[in-house]
Motif scaffolding. Sequence first.
Motif, PDB file in Angstrom:
ATOM      1  N   GLN A   1       0.791  -1.205  -0.014  1.00  0.00           N
ATOM      2  CA  GLN A   1      -0.200  -0.207   0.376  1.00  0.00           C
ATOM      3  C   GLN A   1       0.673   1.674   0.339  1.00  0.00           C
ATOM      4  O   GLN A   1       2.031   1.292   0.529  1.00  0.00           O
ATOM      5  CB  GLN A   1      -0.816   0.170   0.819  1.00  0.00           C
ATOM      6  CG  GLN A   1      -0.226  -0.148   2.597  1.00  0.00           C
ATOM      7  CD  GLN A   1      -0.933   0.139   3.958  1.00  0.00           C
ATOM      8  OE1 GLN A   1      -2.760  -0.099   3.408  1.00  0.00           O
ATOM      9  NE2 GLN A   1      -0.542  -0.281   4.773  1.00  0.00           N
ATOM     10  N   PRO A   2      -0.181   1.964  -0.452  1.00  0.00           N
ATOM     11  CA  PRO A   2       1.056   3.660  -0.525  1.00  0.00           C
ATOM     12  C   PRO A   2       1.254   4.520   0.577  1.00  0.00           C
ATOM     13  O   PRO A   2       0.651   4.582   1.309  1.00  0.00           O
ATOM     14  CB  PRO A   2       0.104   4.441  -0.922  1.00  0.00           C
ATOM     15  CG  PRO A   2      -1.407   3.532  -1.633  1.00  0.00           C
ATOM     16  CD  PRO A   2      -1.223   2.391  -1.415  1.00  0.00           C
ATOM     17  N   MET A   3       1.971   4.467   0.931  1.00  0.00           N
ATOM     18  CA  MET A   3       2.698   5.047   2.395  1.00  0.00           C
ATOM     19  C   MET A   3       2.121   6.843   2.438  1.00  0.00           C
ATOM     20  O   MET A   3       2.108   6.777   3.329  1.00  0.00           O
ATOM     21  CB  MET A   3       4.117   5.362   2.624  1.00  0.00           C
ATOM     22  CG  MET A   3       4.721   5.300   4.198  1.00  0.00           C
ATOM     23  SD  MET A   3       6.240   6.314   4.144  1.00  0.00           S
ATOM     24  CE  MET A   3       6.819   3.622   4.383  1.00  0.00           C
ATOM     25  N   ARG A   4       1.901   7.545   1.816  1.00  0.00           N
ATOM     26  CA  ARG A   4       1.324   8.741   1.291  1.00  0.00           C
ATOM     27  C   ARG A   4      -0.881   8.949   1.783  1.00  0.00           C
ATOM     28  O   ARG A   4      -0.572   9.894   0.712  1.00  0.00           O
ATOM     29  CB  ARG A   4       2.297   9.339   0.514  1.00  0.00           C
ATOM     30  CG  ARG A   4       3.670   9.917   1.400  1.00  0.00           C
ATOM     31  CD  ARG A   4       3.990  11.080   0.741  1.00  0.00           C
ATOM     32  NE  ARG A   4       5.664  11.113   1.129  1.00  0.00           N
ATOM     33  CZ  ARG A   4       6.910  11.100   0.796  1.00  0.00           C
ATOM     34  NH1 ARG A   4       6.459   9.942  -0.450  1.00  0.00           N
ATOM     35  NH2 ARG A   4       7.770  10.770   1.254  1.00  0.00           N
ATOM     36  N   GLY A   5      -0.769   7.044   0.667  1.00  0.00           N
ATOM     37  CA  GLY A   5      -2.111   7.109   0.692  1.00  0.00           C
ATOM     38  C   GLY A   5      -2.785   7.592  -0.733  1.00  0.00           C
ATOM     39  O   GLY A   5      -3.549   7.726  -1.285  1.00  0.00           O
ATOM     40  N   VAL A   6      -1.805   7.255  -1.650  1.00  0.00           N
ATOM     41  CA  VAL A   6      -1.763   7.586  -2.729  1.00  0.00           C
ATOM     42  C   VAL A   6      -0.979   6.733  -3.336  1.00  0.00           C
ATOM     43  O   VAL A   6      -0.443   6.843  -3.540  1.00  0.00           O
ATOM     44  CB  VAL A   6      -1.304   9.641  -3.532  1.00  0.00           C
ATOM     45  CG1 VAL A   6      -1.325   9.471  -4.907  1.00  0.00           C
ATOM     46  CG2 VAL A   6      -2.060  10.251  -2.754  1.00  0.00           C
ATOM     47  N   GLY A   7      -2.368   6.042  -4.291  1.00  0.00           N
ATOM     48  CA  GLY A   7      -1.163   4.831  -5.250  1.00  0.00           C
ATOM     49  C   GLY A   7      -1.823   3.880  -4.932  1.00  0.00           C
ATOM     50  O   GLY A   7      -3.607   3.802  -4.340  1.00  0.00           O
ATOM     51  N   ARG A   8      -1.634   2.520  -5.587  1.00  0.00           N
ATOM     52  CA  ARG A   8      -3.063   1.230  -6.185  1.00  0.00           C
ATOM     53  C   ARG A   8      -2.459   0.249  -4.647  1.00  0.00           C
ATOM     54  O   ARG A   8      -1.398  -0.096  -4.920  1.00  0.00           O
ATOM     55  CB  ARG A   8      -2.170   0.865  -6.897  1.00  0.00           C
ATOM     56  CG  ARG A   8      -3.061   2.114  -8.760  1.00  0.00           C
ATOM     57  CD  ARG A   8      -2.100   1.247  -9.537  1.00  0.00           C
ATOM     58  NE  ARG A   8      -2.983   2.188 -10.922  1.00  0.00           N
ATOM     59  CZ  ARG A   8      -2.139   2.062 -12.022  1.00  0.00           C
ATOM     60  NH1 ARG A   8      -1.446   1.585 -12.390  1.00  0.00           N
ATOM     61  NH2 ARG A   8      -3.167   2.813 -12.335  1.00  0.00           N
ATOM     62  N   ALA A   9      -3.107   0.414  -3.725  1.00  0.00           N
ATOM     63  CA  ALA A   9      -3.026  -0.398  -2.508  1.00  0.00           C
ATOM     64  C   ALA A   9      -3.513  -2.115  -3.117  1.00  0.00           C
ATOM     65  O   ALA A   9      -4.370  -2.149  -4.310  1.00  0.00           O
ATOM     66  CB  ALA A   9      -3.662  -0.017  -1.510  1.00  0.00           C
ATOM     67  N   ALA A  10      -3.034  -3.294  -2.669  1.00  0.00           N
ATOM     68  CA  ALA A  10      -3.319  -4.397  -2.577  1.00  0.00           C
ATOM     69  C   ALA A  10      -3.318  -5.535  -2.065  1.00  0.00           C
ATOM     70  O   ALA A  10      -2.257  -5.433  -1.430  1.00  0.00           O
ATOM     71  CB  ALA A  10      -3.050  -4.467  -4.374  1.00  0.00           C
ATOM     72  N   ARG A  11      -3.601  -6.260  -1.730  1.00  0.00           N
ATOM     73  CA  ARG A  11      -4.137  -7.788  -1.231  1.00  0.00           C
ATOM     74  C   ARG A  11      -3.381  -8.534  -1.976  1.00  0.00           C
ATOM     75  O   ARG A  11      -3.543  -8.920  -2.942  1.00  0.00           O
ATOM     76  CB  ARG A  11      -4.821  -7.609  -0.537  1.00  0.00           C
ATOM     77  CG  ARG A  11      -5.301  -7.258   1.139  1.00  0.00           C
ATOM     78  CD  ARG A  11      -6.058  -7.262   1.142  1.00  0.00           C
ATOM     79  NE  ARG A  11      -7.932  -7.479   0.853  1.00  0.00           N
ATOM     80  CZ  ARG A  11      -8.430  -7.935   0.333  1.00  0.00           C
ATOM     81  NH1 ARG A  11      -7.983  -9.663   0.201  1.00  0.00           N
ATOM     82  NH2 ARG A  11      -9.230  -7.739  -0.458  1.00  0.00           N
ATOM     83  N   PHE A  12      -1.930  -9.388  -1.584  1.00  0.00           N
ATOM     84  CA  PHE A  12      -1.823 -10.492  -2.267  1.00  0.00           C
ATOM     85  C   PHE A  12      -1.966 -11.959  -1.498  1.00  0.00           C
ATOM     86  O   PHE A  12      -1.970 -12.050  -0.038  1.00  0.00           O
ATOM     87  CB  PHE A  12      -0.576 -10.353  -2.654  1.00  0.00           C
ATOM     88  CG  PHE A  12      -0.126  -9.301  -3.472  1.00  0.00           C
ATOM     89  CD1 PHE A  12      -0.180  -9.429  -5.165  1.00  0.00           C
ATOM     90  CD2 PHE A  12      -0.126  -8.119  -2.628  1.00  0.00           C
ATOM     91  CE1 PHE A  12      -0.075  -8.377  -5.661  1.00  0.00           C
ATOM     92  CE2 PHE A  12      -0.169  -7.194  -3.884  1.00  0.00           C
ATOM     93  CZ  PHE A  12       0.337  -7.026  -5.276  1.00  0.00           C
ATOM     94  N   ARG A  13      -2.356 -13.159  -2.223  1.00  0.00           N
ATOM     95  CA  ARG A  13      -2.329 -14.587  -1.594  1.00  0.00           C
ATOM     96  C   ARG A  13      -0.987 -15.452  -2.567  1.00  0.00           C
ATOM     97  O   ARG A  13      -0.633 -15.021  -3.722  1.00  0.00           O
ATOM     98  CB  ARG A  13      -3.484 -15.255  -2.176  1.00  0.00           C
ATOM     99  CG  ARG A  13      -3.840 -16.517  -1.657  1.00  0.00           C
ATOM    100  CD  ARG A  13      -4.992 -17.815  -2.535  1.00  0.00           C
ATOM    101  NE  ARG A  13      -4.702 -17.130  -4.051  1.00  0.00           N
ATOM    102  CZ  ARG A  13      -6.239 -16.852  -5.061  1.00  0.00           C
ATOM    103  NH1 ARG A  13      -6.580 -16.051  -3.861  1.00  0.00           N
ATOM    104  NH2 ARG A  13      -5.719 -16.656  -5.917  1.00  0.00           N
TER     105      ARG A  13
END
Length: 459
Positions: free
Chosen positions: A383-395
């Motif tokens: 996840q982006p540290m500054r709240g801007v960007g594409r976050a995702a979870r991975f398996r």
Amino acid sequence: MTSEEALLPTTRRALLHRVATAQAEGRTPSLVAAVQRDGRIAWSGARSCVDGHEPDGDTQFRIGSLTKTFTAVLVLRLRDEGLLDLDDPLEKHLPGTDAGQLTVFQLLGHSGGLRAETPAPWWERTPGGTRPELADVLGERPLIHSAGHRHHYSNPGYTLLGSLIERLRGDAWADVLRREILEPLGMERTSPEARAPHAGGWAVHPWADVMLPEPTEDLGLMAPAGQLWSTTTDLLRFAAFLARGDERVLCADSVVEMRAPAAAAEAGDWAGTYGLGLQAVRRGDRTLLGHTGSLPGFLATFWFSVEDDVAAVVLSNATSGPPVATVAADLVQIVADAEPRIPEPWRPLPEVDEELLALTGPWYWGTQVYTLKLTAGGGIELQPMRGVGRAARFRACPDGTWTGLNGYYAGETLRVVRAGDGRVDHLDLGSFVFTREPYEGSAAIPGGVDEDGWRGLAL
């Protein structure tokens, strides 16, 4: 009910007030509702026009299109068993219809372009025997929109799905339903036909306080679209299953799949979408999942919020009047806002992979900083540290890669790329390179890094 399960008196009062107001202002003979929290019934209430005859959690009402969610679960079970693929055309498994080119996915999500209703007369008020064949359900020109381009609710579409279930199971839809959903979940008071005690269906005159009994028809081939009778108690069991999954019926991943939008919402209707047999609506910052239903003489809705772990059911025996969908949403909101869910205690992981632990911390995509964290269950999250960007979870995958579970990177592959000496060089996420430093000179970055490095502005 234990003290831990009970709601505060003020919350209970607010719930009863909402139900009483709905029955009075909606002018319905009776209305019953119940709320579930943390998988347990926390409140139930009812109002009736006859003193001392309020329905309770064991009283059946007809639930109309809530039936579609049950039918969708049966189809997903067939998919999970490998008997069909959601992208299969209907013709592959149920040949001979005028809708054979539509996929199972399109029928589940109402994006096949089928008509909303059968040819006249109105199927909800005529015996099922009026349409003995699928051709009678579809009519001469069943397709009115291009398949896959828009959401257009279709009752005949779920008739086709019911016939598909019968073809692949070799048994009647109602028997498959009982055996594969109702019995495993303990839904003993849900059935295709009314069983006492049950409410009678009524039409209330729009301009006078008088009523007319509504006929109750067996829907025949249309049964998978709206036949069922049920109770608040049984429907809360069903909501709990849809929130968590149950390996006896459908796994958690498959019920999550049912919630994803199957087609774009109509322009201007961004507050609601439709998944695979489940409706989704937005209430402020809250997403509610469930279904609405109606048949002559009855209105029904159930909603559940996964984040709040609260569900509500509202049933009424009037053709029109009380806005049961709004009432059910209000009941969820009353409980979730007045008594927010208490989070589970933080607990450390039982064990940790040292190589995986070494991957945590900051990573850079160019100059954008991200953090990689371990999650419960052996997953990771970027996840982006500054709240801007594409976050995702991975398996994790058996081959050592990772598969994205949500957002922009859903289905994309994350690989850990190592240098010749075995050290981690970078992360490759769908060709995007993440390095330990911004534009790290020693890492394999497409296009390379300017050999003169970072610099200021020379004046």
